[in-house]
Design an enzyme around this catalytic site. Structure first.
Site, PDB file in Angstrom:
ATOM      1  N   GLU B 162      21.686 -24.568   9.328  1.00  0.00           N
ATOM      2  CA  GLU B 162      22.274 -23.630  10.294  1.00  0.00           C
ATOM      3  C   GLU B 162      22.146 -22.207   9.804  1.00  0.00           C
ATOM      4  O   GLU B 162      21.943 -21.946   8.636  1.00  0.00           O
ATOM      5  CB  GLU B 162      23.741 -23.955  10.555  1.00  0.00           C
ATOM      6  CG  GLU B 162      24.552 -24.301   9.340  1.00  0.00           C
ATOM      7  CD  GLU B 162      24.592 -23.281   8.246  1.00  0.00           C
ATOM      8  OE1 GLU B 162      24.827 -22.091   8.574  1.00  0.00           O
ATOM      9  OE2 GLU B 162      24.411 -23.647   7.063  1.00  0.00           O
ATOM     10  N   GLU B 305      21.573 -23.020   5.700  1.00  0.00           N
ATOM     11  CA  GLU B 305      20.214 -22.942   6.257  1.00  0.00           C
ATOM     12  C   GLU B 305      19.518 -24.302   6.320  1.00  0.00           C
ATOM     13  O   GLU B 305      18.538 -24.466   7.034  1.00  0.00           O
ATOM     14  CB  GLU B 305      19.293 -22.004   5.438  1.00  0.00           C
ATOM     15  CG  GLU B 305      19.722 -20.574   5.377  1.00  0.00           C
ATOM     16  CD  GLU B 305      18.749 -19.723   4.528  1.00  0.00           C
ATOM     17  OE1 GLU B 305      17.804 -20.275   3.941  1.00  0.00           O
ATOM     18  OE2 GLU B 305      18.952 -18.497   4.474  1.00  0.00           O
TER      19      GLU B 305
END
Lengths: 338, 338
Positions: B162, B305
Site C-alpha cells: 500500500e 509498499e
C-alpha cells in the site's frame, strides 16, 4: 571495520525515498557489507557457500540417528545438485562448493569435489583427543585458503555450511568447554535421536571433556581435543574472510561452533560475521551472544549444509540493493519530512 | 484448503534427503502452496505484488509526518522503479503493479499505473464516515478484480502492499474498532511523528470512533466508517485470492488491517494468507493472532509498499522449490534413518 564507511553508508541510506530507518535490518546489512567491502557500491554478483565435510570417530559411540556412511552418500547428492543446500543456493543465486576436509571415504577425484582431506575423520574423542594439533591447524588452513581464493576471485560474500554425520556432538562439546554450561543443558537431539540415545550422547560428551580436559582459554586446544575437521575449516573460513574483508554468513548450530572458535581466537572477526539463523537451543543462543550476532531468520530450520546461510545471503543482498538501487528524495522529486 | 493435498505434500517432503521436518517452516510454505494451488508441482514463475494507493481525509488533522502530496510523488517514484518495493521485488523476481484506488491527484493516464480510482481520497473520519458503503464496496471490488486477473494470467502468488500518507491512522482505528483494545495502546508513530503528534493522532482516532460508532460485528461497516480505499482493495485482494486458490502474502501493519477485514468477512480466507512480517506493535500482534498467521520475517522493517511481502515471497518460493527440486532418498541412494 571502518566506522567512517559505516556512517557514509548510513548517510546514503538516509537519502533514500523512505522514512529514516524504516527498512530496519536491511539497512544494517547494506551498511555493513559496504563498510566491510570498502565500497558504497558492492558488487554482489559472486556469492559462494562452502560446505565443509568431515567424519567423526565419536559416531562409534552411537551418538547419531544416521549411520556414518550417509556422509559420503550426501556428498554425492550435493555434487549432483539434489541436496537442500543446492536447491536453496540456486534459488538465492549462490554457488555451492563442497570441500572434503575429512570424510572417511575415498572419492577417487569425484567431479566437483574440492579435495583437501586432512584425515579420514577424527578419532573418537570419548577415548582420546579428536585430532592432533597439526591436523587442527591444517584443517583451519583449508578454510583460510578458501577465503583467500574468494578474494582472488572477487567473491562478494561467503557462507558457511557443513556435512558430517555426528557433528552436533563435537559442537556441543566445544560450547560446553568454552561456556562452562552443563552438557545436559546444551545437548539436543541433533537430526532426531530418541531419549535413550540423547542420554548416551550427553554421557559421551561428558566423558570426552573429563578425559581430554580442553583448556577453555585456548580455542585451538578445544578444537583439537573435541572438535571436528569441518568445524576447524569453518573457523578458518571465518578468520580468512575477516582478514580479506569479505562478509561471512554463518549457518546454524555446527557452523556457529566454528565461528565461535574463530571469534575466541580473534575477537575482531565478529565485525565480519552475519548469523543466518535463530535457534531455540541454549547452546546456540550462548554462541550468538558471545559472538555478538543477531540472527537474521527464525524458520525452525535445522538441516545444516549451509541451507540457512543461503536464505540469509539473499536477504543481505537485498539490503545491499537498497543501498545501491533505491532512488533518493532528490532523484525522485519527493518531499522530505514536514 | 484440501487436507488430503496437505498430507500428500508433506509425504513428498518426508521422502527428501533430509531428516524429517528439518527444513522447518520452508516445509510449511511448500506444503501450503501446493495444497492451495492444487498441484504437487506449483509453477512459481509469475509472482505479483499489488501496491494499492489512496489518500486519507484524516491527514487534515495533522496525523502524519509527511505532507499528503508525497502519495502521488511516491507513486511516480514507484512507476519509475526507484521505490523500496521496486528494488526488493526485482530482487525476488516479483512484478509490482501500482493500483490507484483513491489518490487525490490526477495522473492523466500515467504510464504503468492501473487506474481504478474510486474517489479522490477518503473523507476525514474525525468529522464523519470515511466513505460511503458503495465506495467501500467499489474499492473491495478493485482488489477482487486484481485477484481474478491473477487467476486468468496464471499468477502463482500474490502479495499486498500500500501507499497512502496517513494510512496508519485508519489502520489503528480498524483494529481498535474490531478488537476493543484502547486506541492509546495500539497507536504508534507511523513513519516517525513526535510525542505531541502521537497524542494528537490518538485523540483523532478516539474522536472518529466515538463519532462514527462502527459496528465491530460488521467488518464492512468498520471499513466504511474509519477505513481507507487502499485498505479496502487489500481486503478485496485477499478475498479474491482465496476464492481463486491463490496464496496471498500480506505485508505489514496496514496490509494486515486489510487482511483482518477480509478474514472477519470470511474466516476461510485465513488458509490462503501468509504473513510477511512480525511487528512489536500490539495492534499488529492482535491482528496476526486473530488471523491465525505466524509472521515469516522479523527484520524491524516498517516501510510498507509491499517491501516485506517481496522478501517473504522469496522465502515461500524457496519452500516450493524444496518440494519440487530436492532429491529423494531413493533418487540419491542415501540411507534413511537407522
Amino acid at each position: 571495520v571502518n566506522a567512517e564507511l559505516l556512517q557514509q553508508a548510513q548517510a546514503k541510506l538516509d537519502n533514500k525515498t523512505k522514512p529514516l530507518g524504516s527498512l530496519g535490518r536491511l539497512e544494517e546489512f547494506g551498511r555493513r557489507v559496504a563498510a566491510i567491502s570498502g565500497t558504497m557500491n558492492p558488487d554482489t554478483t559472486k556469492k559462494v557457500i562452502f560446505t565443509f565435510a568431515g567424519d567423526h570417530g565419536v559416531t562409534d559411540e552411537g551418538v547419531s540417528a544416521f549411520p556414518k556412511e550417509v556422509t559420503p552418500q550426501m556428498a554425492f547428492n550435493m555434487l549432483a545438485g539434489g541436496a537442500g543446500v543446492n536447491v536453496l543456493a540456486r534459488h538465492a543465486g549462490v554457488e555451492v562448493r563442497l570441500v572434503d576436509v575429512g570424510m572417511d571415504y575415498d572419492f577417487n577425484g569425484a567431479l566437483g569435489l574440492i579435495d583437501r582431506k586432512v584425515a579420514r575423520g577424527t578419532k573418537n574423542f570419548a577415548k582420546g583427543p579428536a585430532m592432533t594439533r597439526d591436523q587442527a591447524l591444517a584443517a583451519l588452513k583449508v578454510g583460510i585458503d578458501q577465503a583467500d581464493q574468494c578474494k582472488a576471485e572477487g567473491v562478494a560474500m561467503a557462507g558457511t555450511g557443513e556435512l558430517g554425520i555426528g557433528n552436533t556432538t563435537p559442537s556441543s562439546a566445544i560450547i560446553a568447554a568454552i561456556s562452562g554450561i552443563s552438557v545436559k543443558d546444551l545437548t539436543h537431539r541433533g537430526t532426531g535421536i530418541n531419549d535413550a540415545a540423547l542420554a548416551n550422547k550427553i554421557r559421551v560428551i561428558e566423558q570426552g571433556l573429563a578425559l581430554n580436559r580442553p583448556d577453555p582459554k585456548d580455542p585451538l586446544d578445544v578444537l583439537t581435543k573435541v572438535g571436528g575437521l569441518e568445524i576447524a575449516a569453518i573457523a578458518g573460513l571465518v578468520l580468512g574472510c575477516a582478514a580479506n574483508g569479505i562478509p561471512v554468513v554463518v549457518d546454524g548450530f555446527i557452523s556457529t561452533a566454528g565461528a565461535l572458535i574463530a571469534s575466541e581466537m580473534h575477537p575482531n572477526v565478529r565485525d565480519y560475521i552475519f548469523a543466518a539463523h535463530a535457534s531455540v537451543e541454549i547452546g546456540h543462543r550462548f554462541m550468538l551472544e558471545r559472538i555478538g550476532a543477531t540472527p537474521i531468520l527464525d524458520l525452525n530450520m535445522r538441516l545444516g549444509e549451509g541451507t540457512g546461510a543461503a536464505l540469509a545471503m539473499g536477504l543481505i543482498e537485498a539490503g545491499v540493493k537498497v543501498l545501491k538501487e533505491m532512488a533518493t528524495f532528490e532523484q525522485a522529486g519527493v518531499a522530505e519530512q514536514l
